[in-house]
Design a protein around this motif. Structure first.
Motif, short mmCIF file in Angstrom:
data_model
loop_
_atom_site.label_atom_id
_atom_site.label_comp_id
_atom_site.label_asym_id
_atom_site.label_seq_id
_atom_site.Cartn_x
_atom_site.Cartn_y
_atom_site.Cartn_z
N ILE A 1 0.83 -1.21 0.00
CA ILE A 1 0.00 0.00 0.00
C ILE A 1 0.87 1.25 0.00
N HIS A 2 1.85 1.31 0.90
CA HIS A 2 2.66 2.52 1.03
C HIS A 2 3.62 2.71 -0.14
N SER A 3 4.23 1.62 -0.61
CA SER A 3 5.17 1.76 -1.73
C SER A 3 4.44 2.11 -3.02
N LEU A 4 3.27 1.53 -3.25
CA LEU A 4 2.48 1.87 -4.44
C LEU A 4 2.00 3.32 -4.38
N SER A 5 1.68 3.80 -3.18
CA SER A 5 1.29 5.20 -3.03
C SER A 5 2.47 6.11 -3.36
N GLY A 6 3.68 5.72 -2.93
CA GLY A 6 4.88 6.49 -3.28
C GLY A 6 5.13 6.50 -4.78
N MET A 7 4.92 5.35 -5.43
CA MET A 7 5.08 5.28 -6.88
C MET A 7 4.06 6.16 -7.59
N GLU A 8 2.83 6.15 -7.09
CA GLU A 8 1.78 6.96 -7.71
C GLU A 8 2.11 8.45 -7.61
N SER A 9 2.66 8.86 -6.48
CA SER A 9 3.05 10.26 -6.31
C SER A 9 4.12 10.65 -7.32
N THR A 10 5.08 9.75 -7.54
CA THR A 10 6.15 10.02 -8.51
C THR A 10 5.61 10.13 -9.92
N ILE A 11 4.67 9.24 -10.28
CA ILE A 11 4.08 9.28 -11.62
C ILE A 11 3.25 10.54 -11.82
N LEU A 12 2.52 10.96 -10.79
CA LEU A 12 1.76 12.21 -10.91
C LEU A 12 2.68 13.40 -11.10
N GLY B 1 9.70 5.60 -15.15
CA GLY B 1 8.87 4.55 -14.54
C GLY B 1 9.68 3.67 -13.60
N LEU B 2 10.90 3.32 -14.01
CA LEU B 2 11.77 2.50 -13.17
C LEU B 2 12.16 3.24 -11.90
N VAL B 3 12.45 4.53 -12.04
CA VAL B 3 12.79 5.36 -10.88
C VAL B 3 11.60 5.42 -9.91
N ALA B 4 10.39 5.52 -10.45
CA ALA B 4 9.20 5.56 -9.61
C ALA B 4 9.07 4.29 -8.77
N VAL B 5 9.34 3.13 -9.41
CA VAL B 5 9.25 1.85 -8.69
C VAL B 5 10.32 1.77 -7.60
N ILE B 6 11.55 2.09 -7.97
CA ILE B 6 12.66 2.00 -7.01
C ILE B 6 12.45 3.00 -5.87
N ARG B 7 12.05 4.21 -6.21
CA ARG B 7 11.85 5.25 -5.19
C ARG B 7 10.75 4.86 -4.21
N GLY B 8 9.62 4.38 -4.75
CA GLY B 8 8.51 3.98 -3.88
C GLY B 8 8.90 2.86 -2.93
N ALA B 9 9.61 1.85 -3.46
CA ALA B 9 10.02 0.71 -2.64
C ALA B 9 11.08 1.11 -1.62
N ALA B 10 12.06 1.91 -2.05
CA ALA B 10 13.16 2.31 -1.17
C ALA B 10 12.69 3.21 -0.04
N LEU B 11 11.77 4.13 -0.34
CA LEU B 11 11.27 5.05 0.68
C LEU B 11 10.49 4.31 1.77
#
Length: 313
Positions: free
Chosen positions: A106-117, A147-157
């Motif tokens: 939930i939290h990592s996907l929310s972080g990814m969504e913020s990056t994509i927005l 897109g790759l940065v969004a995934v890595i950023r969301g998971a790492a954060l």
């Protein structure tokens, strides 16, 4: 399993709740929730499929939209099925490790969504302020890297939030939502949770907060550039931003509101917590496909053509 009473233990199971005070009436909530799940999954999958097969939509704005739809689908699948099982089958128990996996998703996907927005706001900024350089700046390889940065950023954060796994839980094992949130779990820990409180606040301010601030700056420059255009060109340019602005408000307003309520409210599991948490996770995946389907002409026409073929079969 009855909720555990205060004592000295490390829990292996959490108890999820639905809507406090509704009792057996929650059974009927599963029907609209099931409808919302189908709407979210089918709507977002339709967006992904249309953008994939329609070569004319292989442009930055639509490729980012495809990523957003994929994330919304995953968020829906990570939360709604368990909620439906709680309402229909009273399956309130969730294993500790499964709860942590759901929390991380939930939290990592929310972080990814913020990056994509944020990336979508940058796309609109370049398209309107530097239209001649738009395709050379946002090439497909660069979009894939974003897109790759969004995934890595969301998971790492969100990875440090898993530190709650090492905490003992001696107060209770009853969570206040129908799914696992970090803010909810850490409050049940019988340990010093200052790191989790501070780190969660840092993520809100310096990741989600900075993203929303950069999006605001992007629209400031977009509006400034649009004011120098003719009225027709201005309306056309700003019209391409309406769907994204709606998606931004649908995501950030409930997200930041929920985070603030959890951190500063003293009432654990209040109706405000529950309502805001459900709005944050359920509303964007359902409404985003509708907003983009209605406001984006190319997607709307493709959907109409698809329905036309089905009715003629």
């Amino acid at each position: 399993m009855a909720p555990s009473q205060p004592g000295n233990f490390t829990t292996t199971v959490f108890i999820l709740v639905g809507f406090p005070g509704m009792g057996d009436a929650q059974f009927w909530l599963a029907f609209p929730l099931c409808f919302l799940l189908l709407l979210a999954v089918l709507g977002n999958c339709a967006i992904v499929y249309i953008i994939k097969v329609e070569r004319s939509l292989h442009e930055p704005m639509y490729l980012f939209l495809c990523m957003l739809a994929a994330i919304d689908t995953l968020i829906s699948l990570a939360t709604m099925p368990k909620m439906i099982s709680i309402f229909w089958f009273k399956s309130t128990r969730i294993a500790f490790d499964a709860c942590l996996v759901q929390m991380f998703c939930i939290h990592s996907l929310s972080g990814m969504e913020s990056t994509i927005l944020l990336a979508m706001a940058f796309d609109r900024y370049v398209a309107i302020c530097y239209p001649l350089r738009h395709t050379s700046i946002l090439t497909i390889p660069r979009i894939a890297k974003i897109g790759l940065v969004a995934v890595i950023r969301g998971a790492a954060l969100m990875a440090p939030l898993l530190s709650v796994k090492r905490y003992p839980f001696c107060r209770s094992n009853v969570l206040s939502h129908s799914y696992c949130l970090h803010q909810d779990i850490m409050k049940l820990a019988c340990a010093d949770i200052k790191f989790n409180i501070i780190y969660g606040l840092v993520v809100i301010i310096f990741a989600i907060g900075v993203d929303s601030l950069l999006i605001s700056f992007s629209y400031f420059f977009i509006l400034k550039a649009a004011l120098s255009l003719t009225q027709e060109a201005r309306l056309k340019a700003l019209g391409t931003c309406v769907s994204h602005i709606c998606a931004v408000f649908l995501f950030y307003v409930p997200f930041i509101g929920l985070s603030m309520v959890h951190r500063f409210s003293k009432t654990h599991g209040s109706h405000v917590h529950v309502i805001m948490a459900n709005v944050h996770l359920l509303v964007p995946p359902v409404l985003n496909p509708l907003v983009y389907g209605v406001k984006t002409k190319q997607i709307r026409h493709r959907i109409v053509r698809a329905f036309g073929r089905v009715t003629h079969c």
